[in-house]
Design a protein around this motif. Structure first.
Motif, short mmCIF file in Angstrom:
data_model
loop_
_atom_site.label_atom_id
_atom_site.label_comp_id
_atom_site.label_asym_id
_atom_site.label_seq_id
_atom_site.Cartn_x
_atom_site.Cartn_y
_atom_site.Cartn_z
N PRO A 193 1.09 0.67 1.45
CA PRO A 193 -0.14 1.44 1.63
C PRO A 193 -1.21 0.62 2.35
CG PRO A 193 0.74 1.76 -0.57
CD PRO A 193 1.57 0.69 0.06
N GLY A 194 -1.86 1.28 3.30
CA GLY A 194 -2.89 0.62 4.08
C GLY A 194 -2.40 0.13 5.42
N ASN A 195 -1.08 0.10 5.60
CA ASN A 195 -0.50 -0.22 6.90
C ASN A 195 0.07 1.07 7.47
OD1 ASN A 195 0.61 -1.38 9.15
ND2 ASN A 195 1.69 -3.00 8.07
N GLY A 196 -0.63 1.65 8.43
CA GLY A 196 -0.21 2.95 8.95
C GLY A 196 -0.48 4.07 7.96
N ASP A 197 0.32 5.14 8.09
CA ASP A 197 0.06 6.36 7.33
C ASP A 197 1.00 6.59 6.16
OD1 ASP A 197 -1.95 7.12 9.17
OD2 ASP A 197 -0.44 7.94 10.53
N PHE A 198 2.21 6.03 6.21
CA PHE A 198 3.19 6.35 5.16
C PHE A 198 4.15 5.19 4.94
CE2 PHE A 198 5.05 7.66 9.16
CZ PHE A 198 6.42 7.43 9.05
N CYS A 199 4.70 5.14 3.72
CA CYS A 199 5.65 4.09 3.34
C CYS A 199 7.08 4.51 3.69
CB CYS A 199 5.54 3.81 1.84
SG CYS A 199 3.96 3.11 1.35
N THR A 200 7.95 3.51 3.85
CA THR A 200 9.30 3.79 4.36
C THR A 200 10.39 3.06 3.57
OG1 THR A 200 8.97 2.00 5.96
CG2 THR A 200 8.53 4.24 6.72
#
Length: 410
Positions: free
Chosen positions: A218-225
């Protein structure tokens, strides 16, 4: 409840199931998309695969037909993997599809087909690059052990190259719905990259492997992967897209691949979507551009199941907190609850303690069968349970190859 973006990126919450495609010149040796690194093939030898890459049977319409048959609604395509080979007509490196015998812009063909059907297209781009002379290969995760002869490691110059390519991708191929970074191994932070993407393609979602922070999450870009290893829990609290491949060993085409069972894949999809996430399922096309029979057959079986139960995901919210039964997941929409038996029931009854309200209907979405619902006391091996809602006469011996989903209408 996951907070939405409140802008054009919200398409991500409406289209929950996507196709991932790993395709490049690594499909020629047909072993693994990382064969250059894993088998320590020199760059001089590896680049020769470009000279024989000629996918004359590539037809993007057939890919999209299969994708839609599987119930998928968006597509993520590898424009450049770790090997550095580019599947589009780029002016920033000669190591691209236009210098292969095929001499056609594969990305243009695919993007045109997606735009015609209004299918959102997301572009995968590897930060790690085993071909570019300015990338600082140092033996970190998924990097070459050291620069090859003639390389000139230079992060600012490499980032200029990367930004030029991303600008090219975000400018020359119509509407792009996302950038899917992979392997920012050097941990470089440069928020101007994402700012450029958002300016050029405001509807584009950006994953958590890019340049906002050193680490994923969270906080790096828009979504987790989450990848391969699927997270535990009852609900996501942040936009999440899990990715998995039908092949056990490789994401790219592998001639002697092992395959996950169809049931395993359906259970994985059911779990992630019930938790409020998206699911990106991968295939690796062959060197000629076709998708092998094993992948086609699995996707069609998954699609037949998915299209029967998908109402339990779209417009629904995770609600597994309503029961103490940890063997199921629940989603909620309007006046209905959906009971996801993603682990597979061990008996013909599922208990929903402490729920006590009697539903008007209990319908098994897999075949439309009306099940029996009762509110009464139940026994376990060790104790009595106060009045609780039970769903009975589940056809556990008739439906064994796909996860069951039961809709309770109140």
């Amino acid at each position: 409840m996951i907070k939405k973006f409140g802008d054009k990126r919200d398409w991500f919450f409406e289209k929950r199931f996507g196709m991932f495609v790993h395709w490049g010149i690594y499909s020629i040796p047909a072993w693994h998309e990382q064969i250059m690194w894993r088998k320590n093939i020199s760059r001089d030898k590896y680049v020769k695969y470009m000279d024989s890459f000629n996918p004359l049977r590539f037809n993007p319409e057939k890919w999209l037909d299969l994708m839609q048959e599987a119930g998928m609604e968006y597509l993520c395509f590898t424009t450049k993997h770790h090997d550095g080979f580019c599947m589009w007509d780029t002016k920033y490196t000669d190591f691209n599809i236009m210098n292969s015998p095929y001499k056609k812009d594969i990305l243009k063909m695919l993007s045109d087909a997606c735009h015609k059907r209004k299918i959102p297209l997301v572009l995968y781009y590897s930060v790690v690059d085993w071909h570019h002379p300015n990338y600082p290969n140092q033996g970190r995760s998924h990097e070459l052990d050291k620069p090859e002869k003639g390389d000139r490691p230079d992060i600012p110059k490499y980032m200029e190259f990367l930004k030029n390519q991303i600008r090219e991708l975000c400018t020359n191929y119509g509407k792009i719905h996302g950038i899917w970074w992979d392997m920012n191994t050097m941990g470089h932070v440069d928020k101007s990259v994402h700012k450029m993407i958002r300016k050029l393609q405001p509807q584009a979602i950006i994953n958590d492997r890019g340049f906002d922070k050193v680490k994923r999450g969270p906080g790096n870009g828009d979504f987790c992967t989450p990848e391969r290893e699927m997270p535990e829990g009852m609900a996501f609290n942040y936009p999440t897209e899990a990715c998995q491949s039908l092949g056990v060993q490789s994401w790219g085409y592998r001639e002697e691949e092992d395959f996950f069972s169809d049931k395993f894949m359906m259970q994985s999809i059911d779990r992630i979507l019930s938790m409020g996430g998206n699911y990106l399922l991968n295939v690796g096309p062959k060197a000629d551009g076709t998708i092998q029979a094993e992948f086609r057959n699995s996707l069609r079986k998954i699609g037949r199941w998915f299209n029967k139960v998908k109402e339990s995901y779209y417009g629904a919210s995770p609600a597994s907190n309503l029961t103490d039964n940890k063997d199921i997941l629940i989603t909620e929409k309007e006046k209905s609850l959906y009971i996801h038996l993603y682990k597979g029931p061990v008996s013909s009854t599922v208990k929903l303690n402490p729920l006590k309200k009697m539903p008007r209907h209990a319908v098994l979405l897999n075949n439309g069968l009306h099940l029996e619902a009762k509110v009464d006391s139940a026994c376990t091996l060790w104790k009595n349970i106060d009045d609780t809602l039970r769903i009975r006469k589940i056809p556990v011996n008739r439906i064994q190859n796909e996860p069951m989903v039961i809709r309770l209408d109140f």
